[in-house]
Design a protein around this motif. Sequence first.
Motif, short mmCIF file in Angstrom:
data_model
loop_
_atom_site.label_atom_id
_atom_site.label_comp_id
_atom_site.label_asym_id
_atom_site.label_seq_id
_atom_site.Cartn_x
_atom_site.Cartn_y
_atom_site.Cartn_z
N SER A 1 43.73 80.90 26.56
CA SER A 1 43.63 80.26 25.25
C SER A 1 43.20 81.27 24.19
CB SER A 1 42.65 79.10 25.31
OG SER A 1 42.46 78.55 24.04
N GLU A 2 42.21 82.09 24.52
CA GLU A 2 41.75 83.12 23.59
C GLU A 2 42.86 84.12 23.27
OE1 GLU A 2 38.23 84.96 25.11
OE2 GLU A 2 37.13 83.06 25.17
N VAL A 3 43.60 84.52 24.30
CA VAL A 3 44.70 85.47 24.10
C VAL A 3 45.79 84.85 23.23
CG1 VAL A 3 46.54 86.77 25.25
CG2 VAL A 3 44.23 86.76 26.21
N PHE A 4 46.15 83.60 23.52
CA PHE A 4 47.18 82.94 22.73
C PHE A 4 46.73 82.73 21.29
CE2 PHE A 4 49.55 81.79 26.59
CZ PHE A 4 50.83 82.10 26.14
N ASN A 5 45.44 82.47 21.07
CA ASN A 5 44.93 82.35 19.70
C ASN A 5 45.07 83.67 18.96
OD1 ASN A 5 44.26 79.65 20.01
ND2 ASN A 5 42.15 80.09 20.60
N ALA A 6 44.77 84.77 19.67
CA ALA A 6 44.90 86.10 19.06
C ALA A 6 46.36 86.42 18.75
CB ALA A 6 44.30 87.16 19.97
N ILE A 7 47.24 86.11 19.70
CA ILE A 7 48.66 86.39 19.49
C ILE A 7 49.20 85.52 18.36
CG2 ILE A 7 50.97 86.28 20.50
CD1 ILE A 7 49.68 86.85 23.22
N SER A 8 48.81 84.26 18.32
CA SER A 8 49.33 83.38 17.26
C SER A 8 48.85 83.81 15.89
CB SER A 8 49.00 81.93 17.54
OG SER A 8 47.64 81.67 17.39
N SER A 9 47.69 84.46 15.83
CA SER A 9 47.22 84.97 14.54
C SER A 9 48.11 86.11 14.03
CB SER A 9 45.77 85.41 14.62
OG SER A 9 45.64 86.57 15.41
N LEU A 10 48.80 86.79 14.96
CA LEU A 10 49.76 87.82 14.54
C LEU A 10 50.89 87.21 13.71
CD1 LEU A 10 50.21 89.90 17.83
CD2 LEU A 10 48.96 90.59 15.79
N PHE A 11 51.24 85.96 14.03
CA PHE A 11 52.34 85.30 13.34
C PHE A 11 52.00 84.97 11.90
CE2 PHE A 11 53.66 84.98 17.64
CZ PHE A 11 55.04 84.81 17.63
N ASP B 1 51.01 87.13 9.83
CA ASP B 1 51.56 88.26 9.08
C ASP B 1 53.07 88.06 8.96
OD1 ASP B 1 52.41 90.65 8.02
OD2 ASP B 1 51.37 91.91 9.48
N GLU B 2 53.54 87.97 7.75
CA GLU B 2 54.96 87.68 7.50
C GLU B 2 55.89 88.73 8.11
OE1 GLU B 2 57.50 87.04 3.53
OE2 GLU B 2 55.61 85.94 3.61
N ASN B 3 55.51 90.00 8.07
CA ASN B 3 56.35 91.06 8.63
C ASN B 3 56.51 90.91 10.15
OD1 ASN B 3 56.72 92.26 6.11
ND2 ASN B 3 54.88 93.51 6.34
N ILE B 4 55.41 90.63 10.82
CA ILE B 4 55.45 90.47 12.28
C ILE B 4 56.26 89.24 12.65
CG2 ILE B 4 54.05 90.00 14.32
CD1 ILE B 4 51.89 91.80 13.08
N SER B 5 56.03 88.15 11.93
CA SER B 5 56.78 86.92 12.19
C SER B 5 58.28 87.15 11.99
CB SER B 5 56.28 85.82 11.27
OG SER B 5 56.95 84.62 11.53
N GLU B 6 58.61 87.90 10.97
CA GLU B 6 60.02 88.21 10.69
C GLU B 6 60.63 89.04 11.82
OE1 GLU B 6 62.24 90.83 7.36
OE2 GLU B 6 60.88 89.28 6.59
N LYS B 7 59.88 90.01 12.35
CA LYS B 7 60.37 90.84 13.45
C LYS B 7 60.61 90.00 14.71
CE LYS B 7 58.18 95.13 12.03
NZ LYS B 7 57.13 96.12 12.31
N ILE B 8 59.68 89.11 15.00
CA ILE B 8 59.80 88.30 16.22
C ILE B 8 60.95 87.31 16.12
CG2 ILE B 8 58.61 86.56 17.62
CD1 ILE B 8 56.06 88.23 17.16
N ASN B 9 61.23 86.83 14.92
CA ASN B 9 62.31 85.86 14.73
C ASN B 9 63.66 86.52 14.44
OD1 ASN B 9 60.70 83.55 15.10
ND2 ASN B 9 59.92 83.74 13.02
N SER B 10 63.67 87.83 14.29
CA SER B 10 64.90 88.53 13.94
C SER B 10 65.89 88.57 15.11
CB SER B 10 64.58 89.97 13.52
OG SER B 10 65.76 90.70 13.33
#
Length: 176
Positions: A26-36, A38-47
Motif C-alpha cells: 500500500s505504501e509503495v502504491f501510494n508513492a507510485i501513484s503520487s508520481l502520476f 506530475d503531468e510529464n510522468i503521467s503523459e509518459k506512462i499514457n503515451s
Amino acid sequence: MEELIAKRYVKALLEVISTEQKFSFSEVFNAISSLFDDENISEKINSPLISSTKKVNFIVDRIKDADSTLVNFIKILGENDRLDLIPIISKSLNQELQKESNNYDGVVTSSNTLSDADIADLQESLKKYTGSTIKLTQVQSDLEGIKVAVEDLGIEVNFSKQRVKEQLIDFITKSL
C-alpha cells in the motif's frame, strides 16, 4: 469502468500476499501513484509511443528494494496496458485495508477551527454510529457551518446556516 478493473487487480493481489505485505505494498502504491500527479510522468506512462517495457522499467526503477511479487504485479499491469490504473489501484487497496482494519479517515470542513476535544467528540459519536474507528482531519473553508465526510463509508453530514434557513422557510410555507 476503470474502478471495476482496478478492484479485480486488487482482489487478485490481496489473495497472493501476506498481511504484512499488504501494508508495505500500500505504501509503495501510494508513492507510485503520487508520481502520476506530475503531468510529464503521467503523459509518459499514457503515451502509446513509449513501449510497455520502458514504462514498467521506469516505474520499477523508482521502487527501492522492491518485492518480487510487487515487481511481477507491475509487469503484469504493463503487459496488459494497465499502468494508468495504478492511482486507482492504490486508492482501492487503501480502501480494502481500511475495511479489514475497520479504521477510516474522514474530513471535517468548517470556517472555524474546532478544538481537539470537539474533534474527539465527533470521532466518538461516529464510532458509536458506525462501529468503526474514524480519524478526522480538519480543513478550513468559507462554509458557514460544519461538514463531516467519511468517503469510504459513504457518510456525509452537513450542518449549515443556509440549509437551516431553507428548511425553516420551507416548513413555514408548507404550514400556511
